[in-house]
Design a protein around this motif. Structure first.
Motif, PDB file in Angstrom:
ATOM      1  N   ILE A  79      55.556  44.850  29.556  1.00  0.00           N
ATOM      2  CA  ILE A  79      55.033  43.476  29.515  1.00  0.00           C
ATOM      3  C   ILE A  79      55.532  42.706  30.734  1.00  0.00           C
ATOM      4  O   ILE A  79      54.763  41.995  31.387  1.00  0.00           O
ATOM      5  N   LYS A  80      56.800  42.873  31.081  1.00  0.00           N
ATOM      6  CA  LYS A  80      57.358  42.214  32.274  1.00  0.00           C
ATOM      7  C   LYS A  80      56.622  42.660  33.533  1.00  0.00           C
ATOM      8  O   LYS A  80      56.331  41.851  34.417  1.00  0.00           O
ATOM      9  N   GLU A  81      56.322  43.949  33.622  1.00  0.00           N
ATOM     10  CA  GLU A  81      55.599  44.480  34.789  1.00  0.00           C
ATOM     11  C   GLU A  81      54.170  43.939  34.851  1.00  0.00           C
ATOM     12  O   GLU A  81      53.629  43.718  35.924  1.00  0.00           O
ATOM     13  N   MET A  82      53.563  43.737  33.692  1.00  0.00           N
ATOM     14  CA  MET A  82      52.172  43.284  33.625  1.00  0.00           C
ATOM     15  C   MET A  82      52.027  41.793  33.925  1.00  0.00           C
ATOM     16  O   MET A  82      50.929  41.334  34.233  1.00  0.00           O
ATOM     17  N   LYS A  83      53.109  41.040  33.852  1.00  0.00           N
ATOM     18  CA  LYS A  83      53.044  39.588  34.063  1.00  0.00           C
ATOM     19  C   LYS A  83      52.533  39.227  35.454  1.00  0.00           C
ATOM     20  O   LYS A  83      51.837  38.224  35.609  1.00  0.00           O
ATOM     21  N   ASN A  84      52.848  40.029  36.466  1.00  0.00           N
ATOM     22  CA  ASN A  84      52.345  39.755  37.811  1.00  0.00           C
ATOM     23  C   ASN A  84      50.822  39.827  37.850  1.00  0.00           C
ATOM     24  O   ASN A  84      50.168  38.983  38.455  1.00  0.00           O
ATOM     25  N   VAL A  85      50.255  40.836  37.199  1.00  0.00           N
ATOM     26  CA  VAL A  85      48.796  40.965  37.151  1.00  0.00           C
ATOM     27  C   VAL A  85      48.210  39.821  36.340  1.00  0.00           C
ATOM     28  O   VAL A  85      47.154  39.275  36.680  1.00  0.00           O
ATOM     29  N   ALA A  86      48.911  39.405  35.274  1.00  0.00           N
ATOM     30  CA  ALA A  86      48.431  38.325  34.401  1.00  0.00           C
ATOM     31  C   ALA A  86      48.409  36.972  35.104  1.00  0.00           C
ATOM     32  O   ALA A  86      47.848  36.017  34.574  1.00  0.00           O
ATOM     33  N   GLU A  87      48.996  36.876  36.290  1.00  0.00           N
ATOM     34  CA  GLU A  87      48.857  35.653  37.087  1.00  0.00           C
ATOM     35  C   GLU A  87      47.435  35.521  37.614  1.00  0.00           C
ATOM     36  O   GLU A  87      46.975  34.425  37.921  1.00  0.00           O
ATOM     37  N   LYS A  88      46.726  36.650  37.707  1.00  0.00           N
ATOM     38  CA  LYS A  88      45.388  36.684  38.310  1.00  0.00           C
ATOM     39  C   LYS A  88      44.266  36.946  37.320  1.00  0.00           C
ATOM     40  O   LYS A  88      43.127  36.566  37.561  1.00  0.00           O
ATOM     41  N   CYS A  89      44.568  37.662  36.220  1.00  0.00           N
ATOM     42  CA  CYS A  89      43.518  38.040  35.267  1.00  0.00           C
ATOM     43  C   CYS A  89      44.154  38.555  33.981  1.00  0.00           C
ATOM     44  O   CYS A  89      45.368  38.761  33.918  1.00  0.00           O
ATOM     45  N   ASN A  90      43.326  38.784  32.970  1.00  0.00           N
ATOM     46  CA  ASN A  90      43.772  39.437  31.740  1.00  0.00           C
ATOM     47  C   ASN A  90      44.164  40.873  32.071  1.00  0.00           C
ATOM     48  O   ASN A  90      43.590  41.491  32.973  1.00  0.00           O
ATOM     49  N   VAL A  91      45.119  41.408  31.304  1.00  0.00           N
ATOM     50  CA  VAL A  91      45.580  42.762  31.587  1.00  0.00           C
ATOM     51  C   VAL A  91      45.949  43.456  30.283  1.00  0.00           C
ATOM     52  O   VAL A  91      46.528  42.842  29.390  1.00  0.00           O
ATOM     53  N   ALA A  92      45.573  44.750  30.166  1.00  0.00           N
ATOM     54  CA  ALA A  92      45.846  45.485  28.937  1.00  0.00           C
ATOM     55  C   ALA A  92      46.246  46.924  29.236  1.00  0.00           C
ATOM     56  O   ALA A  92      45.836  47.512  30.239  1.00  0.00           O
ATOM     57  N   PHE A  93      47.043  47.469  28.308  1.00  0.00           N
ATOM     58  CA  PHE A  93      47.412  48.885  28.284  1.00  0.00           C
ATOM     59  C   PHE A  93      47.001  49.409  26.920  1.00  0.00           C
ATOM     60  O   PHE A  93      47.326  48.804  25.890  1.00  0.00           O
ATOM     61  N   VAL A  94      46.293  50.537  26.900  1.00  0.00           N
ATOM     62  CA  VAL A  94      45.858  51.147  25.652  1.00  0.00           C
ATOM     63  C   VAL A  94      46.183  52.633  25.697  1.00  0.00           C
ATOM     64  O   VAL A  94      45.897  53.293  26.699  1.00  0.00           O
ATOM     65  N   SER A  95      46.778  53.140  24.618  1.00  0.00           N
ATOM     66  CA  SER A  95      46.950  54.584  24.463  1.00  0.00           C
ATOM     67  C   SER A  95      46.448  54.967  23.077  1.00  0.00           C
ATOM     68  O   SER A  95      46.651  54.230  22.110  1.00  0.00           O
TER      69      SER A  95
END
Length: 181
Positions: A79-95
């Protein structure tokens, strides 16, 4: 005794096949004007406990780890790593362990639509059923993370997934997406 030996041998072969089968990497563009009927069954009541949703400013971070590839601490770290991308757009990880859609492309698009509709964003999927990785993007994010870029990213990270280093794999995906965005 012979049946037991035969059963053990077959089980061993199946396990070996699962672990040495390489991940197939796909990336594909989407057309939001096609009017496709996106299924909403990607998320059901049984999977809700596996979903982490964090609202980050104007955008959302979603982790749905149905295949249980990440520990709780690795989920928090991702989630911490994804926060940078979330500054620009929605972001998801699915397994997932089981893919009801038959293809990783359809799975990723259906999960994306369920989480974000047609808003801008990106989703990274690891399909353990088909042993494939896939990045799906839409909206403004797709202008930068298009088919070609998505394929390049998944091509660079598939070895990590093959070594069962799923956190490192996802972390690298989101780092590269952040650089592109």
């Amino acid at each position: 005794m012979n049946k037991l030996l035969k059963s053990s041998f077959i089980t061993s072969l199946l396990i070996l096949f699962i672990f040495i089968t390489p991940f197939t990497v796909f990336a594909d563009d989407i057309d939001t004007t096609t009017g496709l009927d996106y299924e909403t069954s990607a998320i059901d009541d049984n999977n809700k406990n596996d979903i982490n949703i964090v609202d980050e400013g104007n955008y959302r971070i979603v982790i749905s780890d149905e295949a249980d590839l990440l520990s709780d601490s690795k989920t928090t770290d991702l989630i911490k790593e994804m926060k940078n991308v979330a500054e620009k757009c929605n972001v998801a990880f699915v397994s997932v362990n089981s893919n009801p859609y038959g293809s990783v492309e359809t799975l990723a698009e259906n999960y994306y639509r369920q989480y974000f509709g047609t808003d801008t964003g990106t989703l990274f999927a690891i399909d353990m059923d088909t042993r494939e990785l896939y990045i799906f993007s839409d909206g403004d994010a797709f202008r930068k993370i298009n088919s070609s870029k998505a394929y390049e990213i998944t091509d660079r990270v598939y070895k990590l997934a093959s070594k069962e280093q799923y956190f490192e794999c996802a972390k690298k995906v989101y780092f590269e997406e952040y650089i592109i965005l």
